[in-house]
Scaffold this active site. Sequence first.
Site, short mmCIF file in Angstrom:
data_model
loop_
_atom_site.label_atom_id
_atom_site.label_comp_id
_atom_site.label_asym_id
_atom_site.label_seq_id
_atom_site.Cartn_x
_atom_site.Cartn_y
_atom_site.Cartn_z
N SER A 102 0.99 -1.28 -0.10
CA SER A 102 -0.11 0.32 -0.13
C SER A 102 0.76 1.32 0.27
O SER A 102 1.37 2.02 -1.01
CB SER A 102 -0.96 -0.12 1.28
OG SER A 102 -2.19 0.74 1.06
N ASP A 152 -10.64 -4.18 -5.29
CA ASP A 152 -9.31 -3.03 -4.25
C ASP A 152 -10.24 -1.24 -4.23
O ASP A 152 -9.80 -1.16 -4.99
CB ASP A 152 -7.75 -2.67 -4.38
CG ASP A 152 -6.95 -1.92 -3.26
OD1 ASP A 152 -8.01 -1.07 -2.68
OD2 ASP A 152 -6.20 -2.88 -2.90
N HIS A 183 -8.54 -4.63 -0.79
CA HIS A 183 -6.53 -3.73 -0.46
C HIS A 183 -6.60 -5.01 0.48
O HIS A 183 -4.97 -4.54 0.53
CB HIS A 183 -7.27 -2.91 0.29
CG HIS A 183 -6.40 -1.71 -0.02
ND1 HIS A 183 -5.31 -1.59 -0.99
CD2 HIS A 183 -5.28 -1.12 1.39
CE1 HIS A 183 -3.93 -0.58 -0.83
NE2 HIS A 183 -4.45 -0.54 0.33
C1 MLT Z 1 -1.55 5.70 -0.38
O1 MLT Z 1 -1.61 7.22 0.72
O2 MLT Z 1 -0.21 5.76 -0.46
C2 MLT Z 1 -2.36 5.66 -0.55
O3 MLT Z 1 -3.41 5.74 -0.26
C3 MLT Z 1 -2.59 4.48 -0.13
C4 MLT Z 1 -2.48 3.98 2.13
O4 MLT Z 1 -1.65 5.18 2.36
O5 MLT Z 1 -3.22 2.95 2.47
#
Ligand code: MLT
Length: 201
Positions: A102, A152, A183
């Site tokens: 992520s 996701d 996700h």
């Molecule tokens: C991010 O901000 O890098 C994405 O939204 C993924 C996350 O933070 O989980």
Amino acid sequence: MQHLFHKGTDETKPTLLLLHGTGGDEHSLISLAKEIDATANILSVRGNVLENGMPRFFRRLAEGVFDIEDLIFRTQELQSFLATAAEEYGFDRTRIVAIGYSNGANIAASLLFHFEDALAGAILHHPMVPRRGIELPALPNIPVFIGAGTNDPMCTAQESEDLESLLSKAGAHVTTAWFNYGHQLTMPEVEAARAWYRQSF
Ligand code: MLT
């Protein structure tokens, strides 16, 4: 940067760079790394940004909307840290394979988008396109695994497809594995990443 380093038992292996998701820390992905390769060095880093007390690797303006100035600054900061850590722990700087989930996958992708020599490979679990409208450095045959969820809500299928296409155009050898989940990181995805890693390194 706050981090931990575990020396591996097999010096022929790359060093695994672990990059956690939002709210994780340098301990979050250790068991994941052991599933991928229990014998490699592990360098696990904590993101330097806090969002409501949750560590991240760069600031965001909203979910999925990145603060590009901070992303560039933090990517450079991580790139510099990797050189320092390689010196300090005596591992080969040219053989770092990132494993990111992520937000951690996004900073790993950002390393690839900004530096030709940052990573020898990457496992990106649920990444997004870190930045659009720039020319990527040449990434000749750099092996990249993308783990994506068909449902996701955060990293849409389109994001994964765009990322695959941008990295491939830069020369990277991208394998995308799709899972019928959201996700979250599931065991079938970890197993696919391990099989890919064994073939690639
Ligand atoms: C991010 O901000 O890098 C994405 O939204 C993924 C996350 O933070 O989980």
